[in-house]
Design a protein around this motif. Structure first.
Motif, PDB file in Angstrom:
ATOM      1  N   ALA A   1       0.828  -1.206   0.000  1.00 43.80           N
ATOM      2  CA  ALA A   1       0.000   0.000   0.000  1.00 43.80           C
ATOM      3  C   ALA A   1       0.860   1.253   0.000  1.00 43.80           C
ATOM      4  CB  ALA A   1      -0.927  -0.018   1.212  1.00 43.80           C
ATOM      5  N   LEU A   2       1.933   1.265   0.783  1.00 40.33           N
ATOM      6  CA  LEU A   2       2.823   2.422   0.829  1.00 40.33           C
ATOM      7  C   LEU A   2       3.495   2.652  -0.519  1.00 40.33           C
ATOM      8  CD1 LEU A   2       4.415   1.750   4.320  1.00 40.33           C
ATOM      9  CD2 LEU A   2       3.067   3.780   3.715  1.00 40.33           C
ATOM     10  N   LEU A   3       3.910   1.577  -1.157  1.00 37.32           N
ATOM     11  CA  LEU A   3       4.555   1.725  -2.463  1.00 37.32           C
ATOM     12  C   LEU A   3       3.568   2.291  -3.484  1.00 37.32           C
ATOM     13  CD1 LEU A   3       7.218   1.177  -4.015  1.00 37.32           C
ATOM     14  CD2 LEU A   3       6.244  -1.022  -4.689  1.00 37.32           C
ATOM     15  N   ALA A   4       2.322   1.787  -3.429  1.00 38.26           N
ATOM     16  CA  ALA A   4       1.303   2.298  -4.347  1.00 38.26           C
ATOM     17  C   ALA A   4       1.014   3.769  -4.089  1.00 38.26           C
ATOM     18  CB  ALA A   4       0.020   1.481  -4.214  1.00 38.26           C
ATOM     19  N   ALA A   5       1.183   4.205  -2.825  1.00 40.73           N
ATOM     20  CA  ALA A   5       0.933   5.608  -2.481  1.00 40.73           C
ATOM     21  C   ALA A   5       2.147   6.487  -2.747  1.00 40.73           C
ATOM     22  CB  ALA A   5       0.526   5.704  -1.011  1.00 40.73           C
ATOM     23  N   GLY A   6       3.240   5.880  -3.200  1.00 38.66           N
ATOM     24  CA  GLY A   6       4.428   6.657  -3.547  1.00 38.66           C
ATOM     25  C   GLY A   6       5.432   6.823  -2.427  1.00 38.66           C
ATOM     26  N   ASP A   7       5.192   6.210  -1.265  1.00 43.85           N
ATOM     27  CA  ASP A   7       6.119   6.322  -0.135  1.00 43.85           C
ATOM     28  C   ASP A   7       7.087   5.143  -0.187  1.00 43.85           C
ATOM     29  OD1 ASP A   7       7.459   6.713   2.197  1.00 43.85           O
ATOM     30  OD2 ASP A   7       5.679   6.906   3.469  1.00 43.85           O
ATOM     31  N   ARG A   8       8.061   5.219  -1.092  1.00 41.44           N
ATOM     32  CA  ARG A   8       8.943   4.079  -1.367  1.00 41.44           C
ATOM     33  C   ARG A   8       9.836   3.740  -0.169  1.00 41.44           C
ATOM     34  NH1 ARG A   8      10.875   1.254  -5.555  1.00 41.44           N
ATOM     35  NH2 ARG A   8      12.999   0.451  -5.388  1.00 41.44           N
ATOM     36  N   ASP A   9      10.395   4.739   0.506  1.00 36.05           N
ATOM     37  CA  ASP A   9      11.321   4.478   1.609  1.00 36.05           C
ATOM     38  C   ASP A   9      10.632   3.753   2.765  1.00 36.05           C
ATOM     39  OD1 ASP A   9      13.332   5.632   0.176  1.00 36.05           O
ATOM     40  OD2 ASP A   9      13.214   7.575   1.195  1.00 36.05           O
ATOM     41  N   THR A  10       9.456   4.241   3.148  1.00 35.61           N
ATOM     42  CA  THR A  10       8.732   3.587   4.237  1.00 35.61           C
ATOM     43  C   THR A  10       8.274   2.195   3.816  1.00 35.61           C
ATOM     44  OG1 THR A  10       7.943   5.774   4.894  1.00 35.61           O
ATOM     45  CG2 THR A  10       6.895   3.865   5.929  1.00 35.61           C
ATOM     46  N   ALA A  11       7.891   2.051   2.550  1.00 31.13           N
ATOM     47  CA  ALA A  11       7.489   0.734   2.051  1.00 31.13           C
ATOM     48  C   ALA A  11       8.632  -0.257   2.191  1.00 31.13           C
ATOM     49  CB  ALA A  11       7.051   0.840   0.596  1.00 31.13           C
ATOM     50  N   GLN A  12       9.843   0.211   1.851  1.00 34.13           N
ATOM     51  CA  GLN A  12      10.987  -0.700   1.935  1.00 34.13           C
ATOM     52  C   GLN A  12      11.296  -1.055   3.393  1.00 34.13           C
ATOM     53  OE1 GLN A  12      14.284   0.298  -0.517  1.00 34.13           O
ATOM     54  NE2 GLN A  12      15.549  -1.377   0.204  1.00 34.13           N
ATOM     55  N   THR A  13      11.098  -0.114   4.294  1.00 31.48           N
ATOM     56  CA  THR A  13      11.318  -0.400   5.710  1.00 31.48           C
ATOM     57  C   THR A  13      10.366  -1.491   6.203  1.00 31.48           C
ATOM     58  OG1 THR A  13      12.099   1.851   6.137  1.00 31.48           O
ATOM     59  CG2 THR A  13      11.259   0.588   8.022  1.00 31.48           C
ATOM     60  N   GLU A  14       9.083  -1.338   5.881  1.00 34.09           N
ATOM     61  CA  GLU A  14       8.102  -2.334   6.309  1.00 34.09           C
ATOM     62  C   GLU A  14       8.370  -3.683   5.648  1.00 34.09           C
ATOM     63  OE1 GLU A  14       6.033  -1.957   8.666  1.00 34.09           O
ATOM     64  OE2 GLU A  14       6.237   0.203   8.943  1.00 34.09           O
ATOM     65  N   TRP A  15       8.736  -3.654   4.385  1.00 36.88           N
ATOM     66  CA  TRP A  15       9.068  -4.898   3.665  1.00 36.88           C
ATOM     67  C   TRP A  15      10.238  -5.615   4.342  1.00 36.88           C
ATOM     68  CZ3 TRP A  15      13.751  -5.599   0.889  1.00 36.88           C
ATOM     69  CH2 TRP A  15      13.825  -6.796   0.151  1.00 36.88           C
ATOM     70  N   ALA A  16      11.245  -4.830   4.736  1.00 32.70           N
ATOM     71  CA  ALA A  16      12.426  -5.426   5.364  1.00 32.70           C
ATOM     72  C   ALA A  16      12.083  -6.040   6.719  1.00 32.70           C
ATOM     73  CB  ALA A  16      13.514  -4.366   5.522  1.00 32.70           C
ATOM     74  N   LEU A  17      11.214  -5.355   7.483  1.00 29.94           N
ATOM     75  CA  LEU A  17      10.800  -5.922   8.775  1.00 29.94           C
ATOM     76  C   LEU A  17      10.034  -7.221   8.575  1.00 29.94           C
ATOM     77  CD1 LEU A  17       9.694  -2.649  10.589  1.00 29.94           C
ATOM     78  CD2 LEU A  17      11.567  -4.157  11.289  1.00 29.94           C
ATOM     79  N   ALA A  18       9.158  -7.249   7.592  1.00 29.37           N
ATOM     80  CA  ALA A  18       8.411  -8.471   7.298  1.00 29.37           C
ATOM     81  C   ALA A  18       9.352  -9.581   6.849  1.00 29.37           C
ATOM     82  CB  ALA A  18       7.364  -8.200   6.224  1.00 29.37           C
ATOM     83  N   GLN A  19      10.324  -9.218   6.027  1.00 28.84           N
ATOM     84  CA  GLN A  19      11.281 -10.204   5.517  1.00 28.84           C
ATOM     85  C   GLN A  19      12.123 -10.783   6.652  1.00 28.84           C
ATOM     86  OE1 GLN A  19      14.615  -8.849   2.981  1.00 28.84           O
ATOM     87  NE2 GLN A  19      13.719 -10.143   1.384  1.00 28.84           N
ATOM     88  N   GLU A  20      12.524  -9.920   7.585  1.00 31.71           N
ATOM     89  CA  GLU A  20      13.306 -10.393   8.737  1.00 31.71           C
ATOM     90  C   GLU A  20      12.515 -11.406   9.550  1.00 31.71           C
ATOM     91  OE1 GLU A  20      14.642  -8.602  13.048  1.00 31.71           O
ATOM     92  OE2 GLU A  20      14.575  -7.227  11.350  1.00 31.71           O
ATOM     93  N   ALA A  21      11.246 -11.094   9.819  1.00 25.21           N
ATOM     94  CA  ALA A  21      10.415 -12.011  10.607  1.00 25.21           C
ATOM     95  C   ALA A  21      10.181 -13.318   9.861  1.00 25.21           C
ATOM     96  CB  ALA A  21       9.077 -11.349  10.927  1.00 25.21           C
TER      97      ALA A  21
END
Length: 921
Positions: free
Chosen positions: A800-820
């Motif tokens: 959703a963040l990436l679709a809204a154009g917030d690429r940096d925050t999207a990558q942060t959330e993606w990385a947290l999900a990937q870590e878990a």
């Protein structure tokens, strides 16, 4: 019938190790021992296939039961069946050539052992690498035994691997191979491999490879085969023909008995009547032999491997051997031996068995009733139920049955029903109770068990009858408490609290602690539904604080004590309470009772939610996948949470065994819901929707279970890009949130609120609206400690963040999900995140804590570490909530989990422990 190689991975690895050493120039010998039918040939066949793949030449020969009549038989057999290149090489060695077919025999004097062994050594050196297999060494002639010793001592740096197999159950104490094996196993080049019986799990897997078999048949085969694959094959083949003991198998077993002396056979027959095990003194008394003759007979039996020493007595090497010997007895002989044992025994259970087999029905009835009472006292409800039922089956055939048993038939049947329920068979308990004349006690128990079987109307009717028929205050208190319980989820739920309060008052006056606890638990649930969680905690704590004398009621109280902590997010406390409940259930024989089963799946869920997936997998391994009863199916279904999330291959097999139980509400909810998730991970949203629609049709409107199922269904619709049914699904979920199943809906628990938010977020996704704020709320809602669902929500938040154009925050959330996902080894989620990251061109982890082993973070989640850091700064829960933009209640839950995981009792101790272990770095 040759099945797959099952349960022999360790043994095969050892043999392959010897083969690998031979390939590198260190010759070796492996001696594989085991009972007949245990799988020696199957194991060696696998090794032969491995050797051929590695480029080995293979020689394989068998010994035969011919004594010394044909010397070197396995060598001749191996050469005759060898590949052309080996036969051609053998023809170049004149002495070996004489063993080949079509070759004129030389004078026997020319075939000296020394020259023959030298020729064989030359052949092996010329065709290396080579695997030489000699099967059935227990039948080997003397020359072959000498050959084995020669090869074991002489092959050193050649690329040669020699493997011999033998039956351990044929090696009596004077067998000539025994001394040879003892000598060879002392050599450093010789590896001994003993094949024991397969364990229950491996046997189940093996039987499943043979063809279709239901859970009951599987259990019978596995139990009777006792770990022997060949016996299992014979039993499987015979089961379709209705044979109890296949003729071929019985003949094989009895052929080993018939070589005994007459005294030996006599003693073995008496042992068979005793059962699988028998004490030495008892067997001697029944045999009637003089002491010296008895001991010689037993020594012969043990040396032949038919009985083994077991403590102060003996046990049959295999259950089917005992069965075969017992079946071979003449009717009169069997009756006389049973009567002899009955005269000497004092154990009620053994007396009942021998009296019944000896046609002493009166003795069997009295002993069965006493055995049932004894089993009940020591916490063995399944055995107690079995003994009581046997007594009931004899009741009409024995005069003065009530005098013999010391109680009425109704009383005995009532006991039997209670024990059936305590052992997990509520259906049997209900059947027995319905057959009894109605009394307050009978109707109360009937209502109690019907409620646990989800027969609400039947439970209410029986409870009302119990109240009306009560003759004393204790009976009235139990009837009122059960009646209040049956109304909790009915349209008459408003009456429940008043009935429970009245039950509590009457129970206190009558000293009926079990009824008081039952009422307290109903009042606690009423408080939960009306939002007073603190009161509910207090009531459950009081209910579980001391015993009632009713073990099943005590376990119910312990379960709710663990459950209420789990549902309010206090996972560490819930884990401690569940562990204690499981211990109590195990010690009291209530493992398969309603709350014994519930306690075990609750413990699994606590591990699962907290992200302790390796521990959860260990717990799930005890659930079993091949199920035959409703309690087994319930436990087995919960294992799917982990197997689906990790993408394990066991999913399809487990779903196949659970399918017959999909009429059970809880099993269907868990299993079909996870089957839907599995289908989504496999890229089949249509199949997922089929499961979801079936479940939504089954679930009662307003049932909170609708939330998770609707979320899965909306996920599937979103993947399909189809809006049909989406609005109906979201309305069903909203009804569960606002109204509840019977028009009452108290505040939802943490997990329920999180699923409700996810339903809304998934619904917007179906309609093409990726709302970052809504998905952020889902993340926060699950982040009370539910590691996996938090990660899945972060995945959608990143989209959703990436679709809204917030690429940096999207990558942060993606990385947290990937870590878990990586920490959990949640393979399907890892793959989904990898695919998303690739599409989004995320190239590095930023803004996320680097993955670390659990030991370095104290087992705390990412959110718990954030809370811990603020606790260490001295912030209050309210201040932490404001700093992290979460609810103060959620902070309280995180702090409680932190204290539990760090094994401390105060915030100050938590901060000190965190600093000492570097958790604040």
């Amino acid at each position: 019938m040759k099945g797959l190689l099952v349960g022999r991975g360790a043994e095969l690895a050892r043999l392959v190790g010897v083969l690998q050493s031979a390939a590198t120039g260190t010759a070796g010998v492996a001696l594989v021992g085991g009972d007949a039918g245990i799988g020696k040939t199957r194991l060696v066949t696998e090794l032969v296939a491995e050797a051929r793949e590695r480029g080995f030449h293979v020689l394989s020969g068998q010994c035969a039961e011919l004594g010394d009549a044909l010397p070197y038989l396995p060598l001749a057999d191996a050469l005759r069946g060898a590949e052309p290149a080996v036969r051609e090489a053998a023809a170049g060695h004149p002495l070996l050539g004489q063993l080949l077919p079509g070759v004129e025999s030389a004078p026997s004097a020319g075939l000296t052992q020394q020259r023959l062994f030298g020729s064989l050594l030359g052949l092996l050196a010329g065709i290396q690498p080579v695997l030489f297999v000699i099967e059935d060494l227990h039948w080997a002639d003397r020359s072959t035994r000498d050959l084995l010793v020669f090869l074991s001592r002489m092959v050193q740096t050649e690329q040669v691997c020699v493997v011999g197999t033998y039956r351990t159950d044929d090696l009596h104490r004077r067998h000539p191979l025994r001394s040879v094996l003892a000598e060879l196993k002392r050599l450093p080049t010789v590896t001994g491999v003993e094949l024991g019986p397969l364990d229950t799990g491996a046997m189940s897997d093996y039987v499943a490879t043979m063809g279709e078999v239901d859970a009951q048949e599987l259990g019978v085969i596995v139990t009777r085969a006792d770990g022997n694959p060949f016996y299992a094959e014979e039993l499987f083949a015979a089961m379709s023909e209705g044979d109890s003991l296949p003729d071929g198998l019985a003949s094989l077993l009895m052929s080993r008995v018939e070589v005994l002396s007459e005294p030996g056979q006599s003693v073995l027959r008496a042992a068979a009547v005793a059962g699988r095990r028998v004490e030495d003194e008892l067997l001697r008394e029944v045999s009637g032999l003089p002491l010296a003759d008895f001991e010689e007979a037993v020594r012969e039996i043990v040396s032949r491997g038919l009985l083994r020493v077991d403590g102060y007595g003996y046990a049959f090497r295999h259950a089917l051997l005992q069965e075969a010997v017992y079946t071979d007895l003449l009717p009169g002989e069997r009756t006389r031996l049973h009567a002899a044992f009955a005269r000497l025994l004092t154990s009620p259970a053994e007396l009942a068995h021998h009296h019944l087999a000896g046609h002493d029905l009166a003795g069997a009835l009295a002993a069965s009733a006493e055995a049932g009472r004894l089993a009940e006292r020591v916490g063995a409800p399944a055995e107690a139920h079995q003994h009581y039922d046997q007594a009931l089956s004899l009741w009409e055939r024995v005069p003065d049955a009530e005098a013999l048993t010391g109680e009425s038939r109704v009383s005995l049947a009532f006991r039997s029903a209670l024990m059936a329920a305590d052992s997990g068979d509520n259906h049997r308990a209900v059947t027995q109770l319905r057959a009894l004349p109605p009394t307050s006690g009978v109707c109360e128990r009937l209502a109690y068990y019907l409620f646990e079987m989800d027969d609400q109307d039947g439970a209410i009717a029986a409870a009302e009858q119990a109240v009306a028929m009560a003759t004393d205050d204790a009976c009235l208190a139990r009837a009122l408490a059960t009646h209040a319980r049956t109304l909790t989820w009915s349209s008459r739920h408003a009456e429940s609290q008043e009935l429970a309060l009245r039950a509590q008052e009457v129970a206190r006056a009558a000293g009926a602690r079990d009824a008081e606890v039952s009422a307290l638990l109903t009042l606690a649930l009423h408080a939960e539904l009306h939002g007073d969680t603190d009161k509910a905690h207090d009531l459950v704590s009081v209910a579980s604080s001391e015993g009632t004398g009713d073990l099943a009621m005590d376990l119910r109280a312990r379960f709710h004590h663990a459950r209420i902590h789990y549902e309010t997010g206090y996972l560490a406390f819930a884990a401690t309470a569940a562990d204690e409940g499981i211990r109590v259930a195990s010690e009291t024989g209530l493992t398969w009772s309603t709350y014994g089963t519930d306690m075990r799946f609750l413990r699994f869920l606590i591990h699962y939610v907290a992200g302790e997936w390796d521990q959860a997998e260990t717990v799930a391994a005890s659930f079993g996948s091949r199920v035959g009863t409703a309690p087994e199916a319930t436990l087995s279904s919960f294992a799917l949470f982990l197997e689906v999330a990790r993408g394990l291959p066991a999913v399809e097999s487990r779903l196949g065994w659970l399918r017959p139980f999909w009429s059970d509400g809880l099993v269907a909810y868990i299993a079909r819901g996870l089957a839907a998730e599995h289908a989504l991970w496999q890229g089949d949203p249509e199949l997922a929707l089929a499961h979801v629609r079936a479940l939504l049709d089954m679930l009662q409107p307003g049932d909170p279970a609708v939330l998770r199922i609707a979320a899965i269904g909306l996920w599937a619709l979103g993947d399909l890009g189809v809006v049909e049914d989406a609005d109906e699904m979201v309305e069903q979920a909203r009804f569960a949130v606002t109204t509840g199943p019977v028009g009452q809906r108290g505040p939802m628990g943490l997990e329920g609120r999180a699923w409700a938010l996810r339903v809304e977020a998934e619904w917007h996704r179906v309609h093409g609206r990726l709302d970052p704020e809504l998905w952020r709320q889902v993340v926060e809602a699950f982040d009370y400690g539910f590691v996996y669902e938090t990660a899945r929500a972060r995945w959608r938040l990143a989209e959703a963040l990436l679709a809204a154009g917030d690429r940096d925050t999207a990558q942060t959330e993606w990385a947290l999900a990937q870590e878990a996902a990586t920490t959990l080894r949640a393979a399907p989620l890892e793959q989904a995140l990898a695919d998303f990251g690739k599409r989004a061109r995320f190239t590095a982890v930023t803004g996320a804590r680097a993955a670390a082993p659990e030991s370095s973070n104290g087992g705390l989640t990412a959110r718990e570490l954030e809370v811990l850091a603020l606790v260490a700064e001295g912030l209050t829960n309210r201040e932490i909530a404001e700093r992290l933009f979460i609810a103060q209640k959620t902070v309280s839950v995180h702090v409680s989990n932190i204290l539990g995981k760090l094994d401390v009792s105060t915030r100050t101790q938590a901060a000190a422990t965190a600093r000492a272990h570097g958790l604040l770095d």
